[in-house]
Design a protein around this motif. Sequence first.
Motif, PDB file in Angstrom:
ATOM      1  N   ALA A 100       1.004  -1.228   0.019  1.00 40.66           N
ATOM      2  CA  ALA A 100       0.097   0.089  -0.021  1.00 40.66           C
ATOM      3  C   ALA A 100       0.742   1.360   0.009  1.00 40.66           C
ATOM      4  O   ALA A 100       0.389   2.430  -0.655  1.00 40.66           O
ATOM      5  CB  ALA A 100      -0.948  -0.007   1.216  1.00 40.66           C
ATOM      6  N   ARG A 101       1.932   1.273   0.707  1.00 35.78           N
ATOM      7  CA  ARG A 101       3.102   2.386   0.814  1.00 35.78           C
ATOM      8  C   ARG A 101       4.482   1.890   0.760  1.00 35.78           C
ATOM      9  O   ARG A 101       4.802   0.980   1.449  1.00 35.78           O
ATOM     10  CB  ARG A 101       2.580   3.203   2.018  1.00 35.78           C
ATOM     11  CG  ARG A 101       3.317   4.547   1.955  1.00 35.78           C
ATOM     12  CD  ARG A 101       2.823   5.244   3.457  1.00 35.78           C
ATOM     13  NE  ARG A 101       2.749   4.323   4.780  1.00 35.78           N
ATOM     14  CZ  ARG A 101       1.945   4.027   5.432  1.00 35.78           C
ATOM     15  NH1 ARG A 101       0.753   4.271   4.958  1.00 35.78           N
ATOM     16  NH2 ARG A 101       2.117   3.393   6.412  1.00 35.78           N
ATOM     17  N   LEU A 102       5.376   2.832   0.002  1.00 40.19           N
ATOM     18  CA  LEU A 102       6.668   2.200  -0.193  1.00 40.19           C
ATOM     19  C   LEU A 102       7.376   3.412  -0.184  1.00 40.19           C
ATOM     20  O   LEU A 102       6.937   4.473  -0.863  1.00 40.19           O
ATOM     21  CB  LEU A 102       6.796   1.486  -1.625  1.00 40.19           C
ATOM     22  CG  LEU A 102       8.280   1.188  -1.866  1.00 40.19           C
ATOM     23  CD1 LEU A 102       9.006   0.290  -1.218  1.00 40.19           C
ATOM     24  CD2 LEU A 102       8.416   0.825  -3.474  1.00 40.19           C
ATOM     25  N   SER A 103       8.221   3.669   0.832  1.00 38.15           N
ATOM     26  CA  SER A 103       9.208   4.630   0.961  1.00 38.15           C
ATOM     27  C   SER A 103      10.561   4.290   0.626  1.00 38.15           C
ATOM     28  O   SER A 103      10.896   3.238   1.047  1.00 38.15           O
ATOM     29  CB  SER A 103       9.029   5.237   2.124  1.00 38.15           C
ATOM     30  OG  SER A 103       7.938   5.973   2.425  1.00 38.15           O
ATOM     31  N   LEU A 104      11.317   5.288  -0.054  1.00 39.96           N
ATOM     32  CA  LEU A 104      12.691   4.809  -0.319  1.00 39.96           C
ATOM     33  C   LEU A 104      13.649   6.358  -0.382  1.00 39.96           C
ATOM     34  O   LEU A 104      12.842   7.392  -1.005  1.00 39.96           O
ATOM     35  CB  LEU A 104      12.847   3.991  -1.376  1.00 39.96           C
ATOM     36  CG  LEU A 104      12.497   4.502  -2.862  1.00 39.96           C
ATOM     37  CD1 LEU A 104      13.305   5.399  -3.685  1.00 39.96           C
ATOM     38  CD2 LEU A 104      11.736   3.315  -3.465  1.00 39.96           C
ATOM     39  N   ASP A 105      14.940   6.330  -0.448  1.00 37.79           N
ATOM     40  CA  ASP A 105      15.654   7.492  -0.529  1.00 37.79           C
ATOM     41  C   ASP A 105      16.064   7.239  -2.291  1.00 37.79           C
ATOM     42  O   ASP A 105      16.593   6.310  -2.598  1.00 37.79           O
ATOM     43  CB  ASP A 105      16.852   7.367   0.291  1.00 37.79           C
ATOM     44  CG  ASP A 105      16.280   7.584   1.681  1.00 37.79           C
ATOM     45  OD1 ASP A 105      15.400   8.170   2.143  1.00 37.79           O
ATOM     46  OD2 ASP A 105      16.892   7.137   2.813  1.00 37.79           O
ATOM     47  N   HIS A 106      16.138   8.492  -3.130  1.00 35.09           N
ATOM     48  CA  HIS A 106      16.380   8.526  -4.311  1.00 35.09           C
ATOM     49  C   HIS A 106      17.881   8.398  -4.526  1.00 35.09           C
ATOM     50  O   HIS A 106      18.535   8.887  -3.592  1.00 35.09           O
ATOM     51  CB  HIS A 106      15.977   9.839  -4.778  1.00 35.09           C
ATOM     52  CG  HIS A 106      16.051   9.854  -6.228  1.00 35.09           C
ATOM     53  ND1 HIS A 106      17.485  10.104  -7.082  1.00 35.09           N
ATOM     54  CD2 HIS A 106      15.224   9.900  -7.300  1.00 35.09           C
ATOM     55  CE1 HIS A 106      17.137  10.187  -8.192  1.00 35.09           C
ATOM     56  NE2 HIS A 106      15.939   9.886  -8.616  1.00 35.09           N
ATOM     57  N   PRO A 107      18.373   7.411  -5.170  1.00 33.50           N
ATOM     58  CA  PRO A 107      19.782   7.215  -5.186  1.00 33.50           C
ATOM     59  C   PRO A 107      20.553   8.216  -5.524  1.00 33.50           C
ATOM     60  O   PRO A 107      21.715   8.380  -5.186  1.00 33.50           O
ATOM     61  CB  PRO A 107      19.830   5.986  -6.044  1.00 33.50           C
ATOM     62  CG  PRO A 107      18.744   6.086  -6.931  1.00 33.50           C
ATOM     63  CD  PRO A 107      17.527   6.504  -6.269  1.00 33.50           C
ATOM     64  N   ALA A 108      20.164   9.167  -6.373  1.00 38.15           N
ATOM     65  CA  ALA A 108      21.141  10.162  -6.965  1.00 38.15           C
ATOM     66  C   ALA A 108      20.915  11.588  -5.655  1.00 38.15           C
ATOM     67  O   ALA A 108      21.932  12.358  -5.550  1.00 38.15           O
ATOM     68  CB  ALA A 108      20.778  10.664  -8.333  1.00 38.15           C
ATOM     69  N   THR A 109      19.593  12.058  -5.591  1.00 33.72           N
ATOM     70  CA  THR A 109      19.420  13.078  -4.684  1.00 33.72           C
ATOM     71  C   THR A 109      19.392  12.913  -3.358  1.00 33.72           C
ATOM     72  O   THR A 109      19.307  14.071  -2.251  1.00 33.72           O
ATOM     73  CB  THR A 109      18.231  13.934  -5.279  1.00 33.72           C
ATOM     74  OG1 THR A 109      16.976  12.896  -4.988  1.00 33.72           O
ATOM     75  CG2 THR A 109      18.024  14.029  -6.703  1.00 33.72           C
ATOM     76  N   GLY A 110      19.096  11.616  -2.812  1.00 32.28           N
ATOM     77  CA  GLY A 110      18.897  11.242  -1.396  1.00 32.28           C
ATOM     78  C   GLY A 110      17.549  11.801  -0.965  1.00 32.28           C
ATOM     79  O   GLY A 110      17.160  11.721   0.335  1.00 32.28           O
ATOM     80  N   GLU A 111      16.627  12.405  -1.752  1.00 31.73           N
ATOM     81  CA  GLU A 111      15.146  12.709  -1.435  1.00 31.73           C
ATOM     82  C   GLU A 111      14.387  11.649  -1.081  1.00 31.73           C
ATOM     83  O   GLU A 111      14.630  10.578  -1.671  1.00 31.73           O
ATOM     84  CB  GLU A 111      14.606  13.619  -2.465  1.00 31.73           C
ATOM     85  CG  GLU A 111      13.467  13.882  -2.466  1.00 31.73           C
ATOM     86  CD  GLU A 111      12.445  14.407  -3.563  1.00 31.73           C
ATOM     87  OE1 GLU A 111      11.486  14.925  -3.325  1.00 31.73           O
ATOM     88  OE2 GLU A 111      13.001  14.571  -4.513  1.00 31.73           O
ATOM     89  N   ARG A 112      13.567  11.580   0.081  1.00 32.97           N
ATOM     90  CA  ARG A 112      12.978  10.625   0.694  1.00 32.97           C
ATOM     91  C   ARG A 112      11.546  10.744  -0.368  1.00 32.97           C
ATOM     92  O   ARG A 112      10.846  11.777  -0.538  1.00 32.97           O
ATOM     93  CB  ARG A 112      12.442  10.922   2.092  1.00 32.97           C
ATOM     94  CG  ARG A 112      11.600   9.799   2.725  1.00 32.97           C
ATOM     95  CD  ARG A 112      12.563   8.611   2.946  1.00 32.97           C
ATOM     96  NE  ARG A 112      11.859   7.640   3.558  1.00 32.97           N
ATOM     97  CZ  ARG A 112      12.282   6.452   3.725  1.00 32.97           C
ATOM     98  NH1 ARG A 112      13.652   6.090   3.179  1.00 32.97           N
ATOM     99  NH2 ARG A 112      11.734   5.416   4.415  1.00 32.97           N
TER     100      ARG A 112
END
Length: 141
Positions: A100-112
Motif C-alpha cells: 500500500a505504501r513504499l518509501s525509499l531514498d532517491h539514489p541520486a538526490t537522497g530525497e525521501r
Amino acid sequence: LALVYGNIKSDTGTIKTQIGRDPRDRKKMAVVRDGREAVTNYRVLCRYDGYTLVECALQTGRTHQIRVHAQYIGHPVAGDPVYGVKKQKFNLAGQLLHAARLSLDHPATGERMTFEAPLPEAFEKVLETLKKGGYTERKPW
C-alpha cells in the motif's frame, strides 16, 4: 497490508527470525537456523471472524519475508498457495498481500520518496464480505 488467517491476539508485535532457503523445498524460503536476519513489525488494523488485517513494516528485505513470517507465527496470508492453506474460503487468484505504501531514498538526490497504491478490487471485495460477518477495528497509533 496483509489479510491473514486467524485472529492475532496482540495489537502490535515484532517477528525476528533467520530466513533462508527451505531445506526440504529449494523453491521456497523458510525460517532456518543459518539464514539471514529478518525483522517484520506489524500492527493489527482490524479483526474479522477468522481473519486479521495487519499493516506490516519491514526492517529488512528478505525474499517472501512477510509470507514466511506470517506462516511462522501460525497466521498465513489468505490466498497464499505456497505458504498458506491449500483450501481457500474465497475464490482468490492470488494472496491478499498488498504494498500500500513504499518509501525509499532517491539514489541520486537522497530525497525521501513515498508511493501509495489503493487496495486491489479483489482485496476490497473480500474485506467487504468479512465486514458483513462482524469485525473489530483498531485505532491508528
